[in-house]
Design a protein around this motif. Sequence first.
Motif, PDB file in Angstrom:
ATOM      1  N   GLY A 165      51.175  74.066  47.370  1.00 15.13           N
ATOM      2  CA  GLY A 165      50.212  73.074  46.929  1.00 15.13           C
ATOM      3  C   GLY A 165      49.538  72.434  48.132  1.00 15.13           C
ATOM      4  O   GLY A 165      49.566  72.953  49.251  1.00 15.13           O
ATOM      5  N   SER A 166      48.956  71.262  47.916  1.00 11.94           N
ATOM      6  CA  SER A 166      48.206  70.595  48.974  1.00 11.94           C
ATOM      7  C   SER A 166      49.129  70.003  50.028  1.00 11.94           C
ATOM      8  O   SER A 166      50.350  69.913  49.854  1.00 11.94           O
ATOM      9  N   ILE A 167      48.498  69.560  51.126  1.00 14.40           N
ATOM     10  CA  ILE A 167      49.229  68.899  52.197  1.00 14.40           C
ATOM     11  C   ILE A 167      49.914  67.647  51.651  1.00 14.40           C
ATOM     12  O   ILE A 167      49.360  66.906  50.846  1.00 14.40           O
ATOM     13  N   VAL A 168      51.138  67.406  52.109  1.00 12.05           N
ATOM     14  CA  VAL A 168      51.925  66.253  51.669  1.00 12.05           C
ATOM     15  C   VAL A 168      52.255  65.398  52.875  1.00 12.05           C
ATOM     16  O   VAL A 168      52.001  65.784  54.017  1.00 12.05           O
ATOM     17  N   PRO A 169      52.803  64.181  52.659  1.00 11.28           N
ATOM     18  CA  PRO A 169      53.122  63.314  53.803  1.00 11.28           C
ATOM     19  C   PRO A 169      54.025  64.004  54.818  1.00 11.28           C
ATOM     20  O   PRO A 169      54.808  64.892  54.488  1.00 11.28           O
ATOM     21  N   GLU A 170      53.881  63.584  56.064  1.00 13.85           N
ATOM     22  CA  GLU A 170      54.613  64.200  57.171  1.00 13.85           C
ATOM     23  C   GLU A 170      56.113  64.231  56.886  1.00 13.85           C
ATOM     24  O   GLU A 170      56.707  63.268  56.428  1.00 13.85           O
ATOM     25  N   GLY A 171      56.698  65.399  57.185  1.00 13.18           N
ATOM     26  CA  GLY A 171      58.135  65.557  57.010  1.00 13.18           C
ATOM     27  C   GLY A 171      58.534  66.071  55.647  1.00 13.18           C
ATOM     28  O   GLY A 171      59.693  66.447  55.457  1.00 13.18           O
ATOM     29  N   GLU A 172      57.622  66.081  54.676  1.00 10.75           N
ATOM     30  CA  GLU A 172      57.947  66.567  53.339  1.00 10.75           C
ATOM     31  C   GLU A 172      57.462  67.999  53.172  1.00 10.75           C
ATOM     32  O   GLU A 172      56.471  68.410  53.775  1.00 10.75           O
ATOM     33  N   ASN A 173      58.173  68.741  52.343  1.00 11.08           N
ATOM     34  CA  ASN A 173      57.758  70.107  52.058  1.00 11.08           C
ATOM     35  C   ASN A 173      56.740  70.111  50.926  1.00 11.08           C
ATOM     36  O   ASN A 173      56.900  69.388  49.944  1.00 11.08           O
ATOM     37  N   PRO A 174      55.700  70.914  51.053  1.00  9.44           N
ATOM     38  CA  PRO A 174      54.705  70.969  49.969  1.00  9.44           C
ATOM     39  C   PRO A 174      55.284  71.652  48.746  1.00  9.44           C
ATOM     40  O   PRO A 174      56.222  72.454  48.846  1.00  9.44           O
ATOM     41  N   PRO A 175      54.785  71.340  47.557  1.00 10.78           N
ATOM     42  CA  PRO A 175      55.256  72.020  46.350  1.00 10.78           C
ATOM     43  C   PRO A 175      54.928  73.505  46.419  1.00 10.78           C
ATOM     44  O   PRO A 175      53.947  73.918  47.043  1.00 10.78           O
ATOM     45  N   LEU A 176      55.749  74.306  45.803  1.00  7.92           N
ATOM     46  CA  LEU A 176      55.557  75.748  45.786  1.00  7.92           C
ATOM     47  C   LEU A 176      55.351  76.186  44.342  1.00  7.92           C
ATOM     48  O   LEU A 176      56.205  75.965  43.481  1.00  7.92           O
ATOM     49  N   PHE A 177      54.203  76.801  44.090  1.00 10.93           N
ATOM     50  CA  PHE A 177      53.884  77.273  42.740  1.00 10.93           C
ATOM     51  C   PHE A 177      54.193  78.764  42.653  1.00 10.93           C
ATOM     52  O   PHE A 177      53.773  79.540  43.515  1.00 10.93           O
ATOM     53  N   PRO A 178      54.934  79.174  41.627  1.00 16.23           N
ATOM     54  CA  PRO A 178      55.428  80.558  41.578  1.00 16.23           C
ATOM     55  C   PRO A 178      54.312  81.568  41.359  1.00 16.23           C
ATOM     56  O   PRO A 178      53.260  81.265  40.796  1.00 16.23           O
ATOM     57  N   GLY A 179      54.585  82.795  41.813  1.00 12.62           N
ATOM     58  CA  GLY A 179      53.665  83.894  41.539  1.00 12.62           C
ATOM     59  C   GLY A 179      53.701  84.295  40.074  1.00 12.62           C
ATOM     60  O   GLY A 179      54.563  83.859  39.306  1.00 12.62           O
ATOM     61  N   TYR A 180      52.766  85.143  39.688  1.00 13.88           N
ATOM     62  CA  TYR A 180      52.709  85.555  38.280  1.00 13.88           C
ATOM     63  C   TYR A 180      52.039  86.917  38.145  1.00 13.88           C
ATOM     64  O   TYR A 180      51.322  87.380  39.033  1.00 13.88           O
ATOM     65  N   GLU A 181      52.311  87.547  37.003  1.00 13.69           N
ATOM     66  CA  GLU A 181      51.639  88.780  36.592  1.00 13.69           C
ATOM     67  C   GLU A 181      51.193  88.583  35.144  1.00 13.69           C
ATOM     68  O   GLU A 181      52.046  88.436  34.258  1.00 13.69           O
ATOM     69  N   VAL A 182      49.916  88.567  34.924  1.00  9.78           N
ATOM     70  CA  VAL A 182      49.363  88.326  33.587  1.00  9.78           C
ATOM     71  C   VAL A 182      48.682  89.599  33.101  1.00  9.78           C
ATOM     72  O   VAL A 182      47.852  90.188  33.803  1.00  9.78           O
ATOM     73  N   VAL A 183      49.046  90.020  31.895  1.00  2.17           N
ATOM     74  CA  VAL A 183      48.499  91.232  31.290  1.00  2.17           C
ATOM     75  C   VAL A 183      47.497  90.845  30.211  1.00  2.17           C
ATOM     76  O   VAL A 183      47.772  89.974  29.372  1.00  2.17           O
TER      77      VAL A 183
END
Length: 822
Positions: free
Chosen positions: A753-771
């Motif tokens: 996801g977007s940049i977050v405050p210093e020292g924090e890890n940014p959110p991670l959005f999972p991959g996908y496969e859409v049919v």
Amino acid sequence: MNKFILMFLLLFLGAGALLAQTNLGTIQGTITDKDNNPIPGLNAALRGTTLGNVTDADGEFTIGEIPTGSYQLMISGVGYQTQRRSVNVTEGQTLQLDFTLQPSLTQLQEVEITGRKETTYQNEVSFIGSKTATPLQDVPQSVSYVTKELILDQAAFRVNDVVKNMSGVNQYSFYNDITIRGFRVAGQRNSGNLINGMRAFTSFWKQQLIPHIERVEVIKGPASALFGNASPGGTINRVTKKPLDETRQSITATVGSFGTLRTLADFTGPMTEDGTLLYRLNLGYENADSFRDLQYDNNLIVAPSFSFLPNDATRLNVDVVYQSSDGRLDRGQAVFGDGDLFSVPITKALNAANDYLREESLNATLSFQHQFTDRIKFNSVYLHSNYREDLQEHRAANRFAALGDGGIDPEQVAMQAFIRRRNWSNDNFNNYLTLDLTTGPLEHQLLVGYDYFRQTLKPGGSQLQARRYLLADRTGTSNFDPENADAFALDEAGNPIPNVPHFDLTDPFANQIRDMSDYVYDTRLFPQSLLHNHGIYLQNQVTWGPLQVLIGLRQEYYIDELDYRTEDEERVSQDAFIPRLGLVYELSDRINLYGTYVEGYQPQSASVINDPDAGGPFDPLISNLIEFGAKTQWMDDRLSATLAIYRLRQEGALYNANDPDNPDRQVQIGEEQSQGIELDITGQILPNWSIVANYAFNEAVIQVSDDETEENRQKPNAPRHTGNLWTKYVIDRGAFAGLGIGVGINLVTERFGSIVPEGENPPLFPGYEVVDAALYYQLDKFRIQVNVNNVLDQTHWVGGYDFIRAFPGAPRNLLTTISYTF
């Protein structure tokens, strides 16, 4: 990248060896149109010689007594696109070469005036790469596109619906907000969104509609040498449907999931017997809900277009697109504070029932072309654009509810409310002259032009905003400070009382009508502003045998007048000199190699950002692109492919500062880079079997930043791997003739996801496969199709900022479309 350069040079030099001569041969062939009808009277000639012939009534030609050696065979004639093919003639050999030519609607024009007649997924000519009608094979830069035929087959209605069909292009959010090669292109900017090659003001909030669009195309990398202010990742151009010189009429109706109802109409043809006046009228209406709570869209499009062709040398076009939209602004899904994306249903939005977003836009284009001689052409285009925004919304304050002890409540989202109105007006004026010259063995297509662009935020732009926590006297607000809790209004539990009630993620009735009369508002003004720029540019496309060289230079003058017509008026000026160099080498009649270097420029003054609270002043974005690749055509030119290897660098991008006192403040990042490889395949394997496929690997990282934890991290919403396949097969004979099936799969890997405050890890959005899948049945002039999107009903997220602003993709849904052509 040095290895890529060396590889390109070796291929370049190796191709030159193919030109060695050896002693008499013959070339013969047949030339037909796209419907397999022979074309008489066309010229078949070997360039640089006096050898040639004309096709007979059966479309056949023969060129005899050719000295052995390497040549370029050129097929040309009035009304058809010229084709060139490299040939090797050996002693005693008879070469059989057959050609299928497409109608030429671009011989006199340098912007599109009359419509494209092709009816496939493939497009061969574009103006976005050089401002001239250039075959995509000869553009020294990667250009991806989606035609109206693919748009119809996928039942797409918005730009965001079709970007998956183009390599390296992805959604960033729910909005008119796209990432290209890891760099963001967003609405309400004049840097990355074009209509018919001209800069138009667009909504940032609503995705751009496309029922009146002939094709959506993207030129990858900065296009500043052509258009001036341009996004580093690429530029999106929407080409509107233009009048045809033959009568075509169609009506389309779609119904489906989420209460979707769409009706479209497309009428075109000549208005006079001599065909000097053509018309086209596109109408579109949509009334649809959404899988998201409270979301809906009522859209209306009226798009008339007229072409006046008084003679073979002069063309005039008037093109108008009016759109109105009524709905709500969806800021995304919020989940519990622990970041579990599945903790809250993807259906839940944070709106109140009395929120609304009403938008209205008008784009009016006047295009004029005149050919003084067979070598000199003049082009003039004027676009006027208006956009009006009327918004009332409840939205997250980008944090969870504060507790009296300094903690947070992870199930309650802090809220704010806005009432806003703004109105912009744009004018874009573009004039250029093209001159064809021959100097010895060199053929030149010179272009000299002048651009003027003006954008005005009109008087009256303002916003009422309610946010933060109430002070003890309840007449003012501030961010809650637990060390000074007595200064704030507190509830029985000792927690601060918000100005706008928190949104309870566990409450099924949280979307009720909100009484906004008790809020404490601040007034935020958007002072009238004026920005304008002047651009002077030169371009030379040089052809020397199989080698083409494109050289472009542009001088840009940018002026932003802040607080326009007030005592605080301030003038900000910037200049930029922008070069471009491209090479194309015809390795064979099917394969072109290319390389390019281009620089980019994008100002980031307050008027461009459209946010006085963003901070600044900011330096402009500076970028550069190095790209090498190959473009090919196969299967009688029905199938085309582009392979691109690139490195793109940028300095000065803006990211949210995560400032609790000013959630809109932005900071400027030092350096970013993306490098990768892309592959696009488009066209027909068989006349009844169409395919679109792409793959992109993109390593887009922040290289230099004040926050060292951000360095070498993949950029927000920039997946490393993406891929897409869509194929359609239609049975063309037997009892099941007219029955077709379409199948597609879209793959996207995980994204930050977007940049977050210093020292924090940014959110991670999972991959996908859409049919996705579709069934079609064509019966004479009727066609019925059923599209099932997300067949496997996979829960996925197309993008996201953080765990309060995540953007889920739609669950399984169905659309049924009936079309009648007459």
